[in-house]
Motif scaffolding. Sequence first.
Motif, PDB file in Angstrom:
ATOM      1  N   PHE A  52      94.777  -8.484  66.119  1.00 23.47           N
ATOM      2  CA  PHE A  52      95.059  -8.569  64.552  1.00 23.47           C
ATOM      3  C   PHE A  52      94.129  -7.803  63.939  1.00 23.47           C
ATOM      4  O   PHE A  52      94.771  -6.840  62.911  1.00 23.47           O
ATOM      5  CB  PHE A  52      95.157 -10.094  64.055  1.00 23.47           C
ATOM      6  CG  PHE A  52      96.277 -10.862  64.471  1.00 23.47           C
ATOM      7  CD1 PHE A  52      97.480 -10.606  63.997  1.00 23.47           C
ATOM      8  CD2 PHE A  52      95.914 -12.138  65.223  1.00 23.47           C
ATOM      9  CE1 PHE A  52      98.498 -11.533  64.421  1.00 23.47           C
ATOM     10  CE2 PHE A  52      96.933 -12.834  65.736  1.00 23.47           C
ATOM     11  CZ  PHE A  52      98.165 -12.513  65.263  1.00 23.47           C
ATOM     12  N   GLY A  53      93.006  -7.508  64.472  1.00 18.44           N
ATOM     13  CA  GLY A  53      91.820  -6.557  63.839  1.00 18.44           C
ATOM     14  C   GLY A  53      92.389  -5.140  64.085  1.00 18.44           C
ATOM     15  O   GLY A  53      92.481  -4.182  63.020  1.00 18.44           O
ATOM     16  N   LEU A  91      87.741   3.458  54.135  1.00 18.97           N
ATOM     17  CA  LEU A  91      87.650   2.070  53.591  1.00 18.97           C
ATOM     18  C   LEU A  91      87.839   0.915  54.469  1.00 18.97           C
ATOM     19  O   LEU A  91      87.269  -0.103  54.296  1.00 18.97           O
ATOM     20  CB  LEU A  91      89.377   2.195  53.068  1.00 18.97           C
ATOM     21  CG  LEU A  91      89.949   0.556  52.607  1.00 18.97           C
ATOM     22  CD1 LEU A  91      89.463   0.538  51.511  1.00 18.97           C
ATOM     23  CD2 LEU A  91      91.686   0.675  52.642  1.00 18.97           C
ATOM     24  N   VAL A  92      88.310   1.231  55.773  1.00 15.38           N
ATOM     25  CA  VAL A  92      88.112   0.357  56.913  1.00 15.38           C
ATOM     26  C   VAL A  92      86.828  -0.103  57.262  1.00 15.38           C
ATOM     27  O   VAL A  92      86.438  -1.383  57.388  1.00 15.38           O
ATOM     28  CB  VAL A  92      89.103   0.946  58.172  1.00 15.38           C
ATOM     29  CG1 VAL A  92      88.672   0.043  59.547  1.00 15.38           C
ATOM     30  CG2 VAL A  92      90.474   0.821  58.000  1.00 15.38           C
ATOM     31  N   PHE A 106      87.036 -15.772  66.847  1.00 15.29           N
ATOM     32  CA  PHE A 106      88.454 -15.170  66.428  1.00 15.29           C
ATOM     33  C   PHE A 106      88.084 -14.099  65.306  1.00 15.29           C
ATOM     34  O   PHE A 106      88.790 -13.053  65.503  1.00 15.29           O
ATOM     35  CB  PHE A 106      89.456 -16.533  66.159  1.00 15.29           C
ATOM     36  CG  PHE A 106      90.635 -15.566  65.621  1.00 15.29           C
ATOM     37  CD1 PHE A 106      91.867 -15.480  66.540  1.00 15.29           C
ATOM     38  CD2 PHE A 106      91.099 -15.765  64.236  1.00 15.29           C
ATOM     39  CE1 PHE A 106      92.876 -14.995  66.109  1.00 15.29           C
ATOM     40  CE2 PHE A 106      92.294 -15.358  63.928  1.00 15.29           C
ATOM     41  CZ  PHE A 106      93.341 -14.810  64.744  1.00 15.29           C
ATOM     42  N   LEU A 107      87.584 -14.648  64.310  1.00 10.42           N
ATOM     43  CA  LEU A 107      87.545 -13.665  63.106  1.00 10.42           C
ATOM     44  C   LEU A 107      86.260 -12.752  63.163  1.00 10.42           C
ATOM     45  O   LEU A 107      86.592 -11.521  62.644  1.00 10.42           O
ATOM     46  CB  LEU A 107      87.090 -14.629  61.798  1.00 10.42           C
ATOM     47  CG  LEU A 107      88.420 -15.627  61.391  1.00 10.42           C
ATOM     48  CD1 LEU A 107      88.004 -16.738  60.459  1.00 10.42           C
ATOM     49  CD2 LEU A 107      89.660 -14.718  61.109  1.00 10.42           C
ATOM     50  N   VAL A 108      85.279 -13.108  63.736  1.00 11.03           N
ATOM     51  CA  VAL A 108      84.252 -12.066  63.521  1.00 11.03           C
ATOM     52  C   VAL A 108      84.223 -11.274  64.810  1.00 11.03           C
ATOM     53  O   VAL A 108      84.212  -9.942  64.690  1.00 11.03           O
ATOM     54  CB  VAL A 108      82.541 -12.832  63.568  1.00 11.03           C
ATOM     55  CG1 VAL A 108      81.578 -11.877  63.631  1.00 11.03           C
ATOM     56  CG2 VAL A 108      82.676 -13.608  62.357  1.00 11.03           C
ATOM     57  N   THR A 109      84.202 -11.832  66.110  1.00 16.36           N
ATOM     58  CA  THR A 109      84.239 -11.306  67.315  1.00 16.36           C
ATOM     59  C   THR A 109      85.298 -10.420  67.499  1.00 16.36           C
ATOM     60  O   THR A 109      85.556  -9.295  67.812  1.00 16.36           O
ATOM     61  CB  THR A 109      83.742 -11.864  68.234  1.00 16.36           C
ATOM     62  OG1 THR A 109      82.322 -12.578  68.380  1.00 16.36           O
ATOM     63  CG2 THR A 109      83.589 -11.005  69.687  1.00 16.36           C
ATOM     64  N   TYR A 125      88.933  -4.566  63.911  1.00 20.59           N
ATOM     65  CA  TYR A 125      89.247  -3.730  62.790  1.00 20.59           C
ATOM     66  C   TYR A 125      88.345  -2.495  62.826  1.00 20.59           C
ATOM     67  O   TYR A 125      88.356  -1.651  62.583  1.00 20.59           O
ATOM     68  CB  TYR A 125      88.909  -4.778  61.779  1.00 20.59           C
ATOM     69  CG  TYR A 125      89.302  -4.195  60.392  1.00 20.59           C
ATOM     70  CD1 TYR A 125      90.576  -4.102  59.996  1.00 20.59           C
ATOM     71  CD2 TYR A 125      88.242  -4.090  59.378  1.00 20.59           C
ATOM     72  CE1 TYR A 125      90.813  -3.548  58.685  1.00 20.59           C
ATOM     73  CE2 TYR A 125      88.755  -3.795  58.158  1.00 20.59           C
ATOM     74  CZ  TYR A 125      89.865  -3.337  57.913  1.00 20.59           C
ATOM     75  OH  TYR A 125      90.383  -2.957  56.500  1.00 20.59           O
ATOM     76  N   THR A 126      86.988  -2.860  63.005  1.00 18.27           N
ATOM     77  CA  THR A 126      86.068  -1.765  62.982  1.00 18.27           C
ATOM     78  C   THR A 126      84.433  -2.358  63.445  1.00 18.27           C
ATOM     79  O   THR A 126      83.921  -3.331  63.402  1.00 18.27           O
ATOM     80  CB  THR A 126      85.563  -1.077  61.683  1.00 18.27           C
ATOM     81  OG1 THR A 126      84.570  -0.298  61.574  1.00 18.27           O
ATOM     82  CG2 THR A 126      85.160  -2.307  60.509  1.00 18.27           C
ATOM     83  N   THR A 127      84.099  -1.568  64.549  1.00 17.69           N
ATOM     84  CA  THR A 127      82.933  -1.789  65.290  1.00 17.69           C
ATOM     85  C   THR A 127      81.859  -1.426  64.231  1.00 17.69           C
ATOM     86  O   THR A 127      80.596  -1.883  64.448  1.00 17.69           O
ATOM     87  CB  THR A 127      82.584  -1.060  66.404  1.00 17.69           C
ATOM     88  OG1 THR A 127      82.526   0.203  66.553  1.00 17.69           O
ATOM     89  CG2 THR A 127      83.624  -1.407  67.612  1.00 17.69           C
ATOM     90  N   PHE A 128      81.936  -0.706  63.071  1.00 13.47           N
ATOM     91  CA  PHE A 128      81.049  -0.325  62.322  1.00 13.47           C
ATOM     92  C   PHE A 128      80.429  -1.658  61.323  1.00 13.47           C
ATOM     93  O   PHE A 128      79.204  -1.627  61.286  1.00 13.47           O
ATOM     94  CB  PHE A 128      81.702   0.636  61.217  1.00 13.47           C
ATOM     95  CG  PHE A 128      80.544   1.333  60.144  1.00 13.47           C
ATOM     96  CD1 PHE A 128      79.511   2.312  60.553  1.00 13.47           C
ATOM     97  CD2 PHE A 128      80.472   0.781  58.979  1.00 13.47           C
ATOM     98  CE1 PHE A 128      78.713   2.821  59.798  1.00 13.47           C
ATOM     99  CE2 PHE A 128      79.658   1.363  58.000  1.00 13.47           C
ATOM    100  CZ  PHE A 128      78.715   2.020  58.225  1.00 13.47           C
TER     101      PHE A 128
END
Length: 124
Positions: free
Chosen positions: A13-14, A39-40, A68-71, A77-80
């Motif tokens: 999903f990310g 932006l991401v 689920f959400l953080v890891t 979504y972004t490792t930054f």
Amino acid sequence: MRILLIIFFGGGFGSLGRFLANRWVTSVVTSVFPYGTFLVNITGCFLIGFLVFFTERMGPNSLNWRLFLVTGFCGGYTTFSSFSFENIQLMSNQQVFTMILYTIGSIVLGFLATYMGILLARNI
């Protein structure tokens, strides 16, 4: 196995969120500056900061939601965002030298590794 699936789906999903956000921004703004990635990265930093503390309050299922959400989601979504949060943790623990070393090392070695990868691929 359950934990791996939780992270796997969150990451999917990310990644989809990153693709859609980047695509939307580049369809609205035409520029040399990489606004989509920018932006991401910034929204990912906000999300990881919010979600780390939000999931701690979720009771017995907090670990699953955090995975689920953080890891998963933020990681896809972004490792930054992880990089940013880890630096905040280092500063909070008064490990400023480690934070500076981590930041400079990540940026400089990251650029060098990317360039070396390009050189290697060109010479194969």
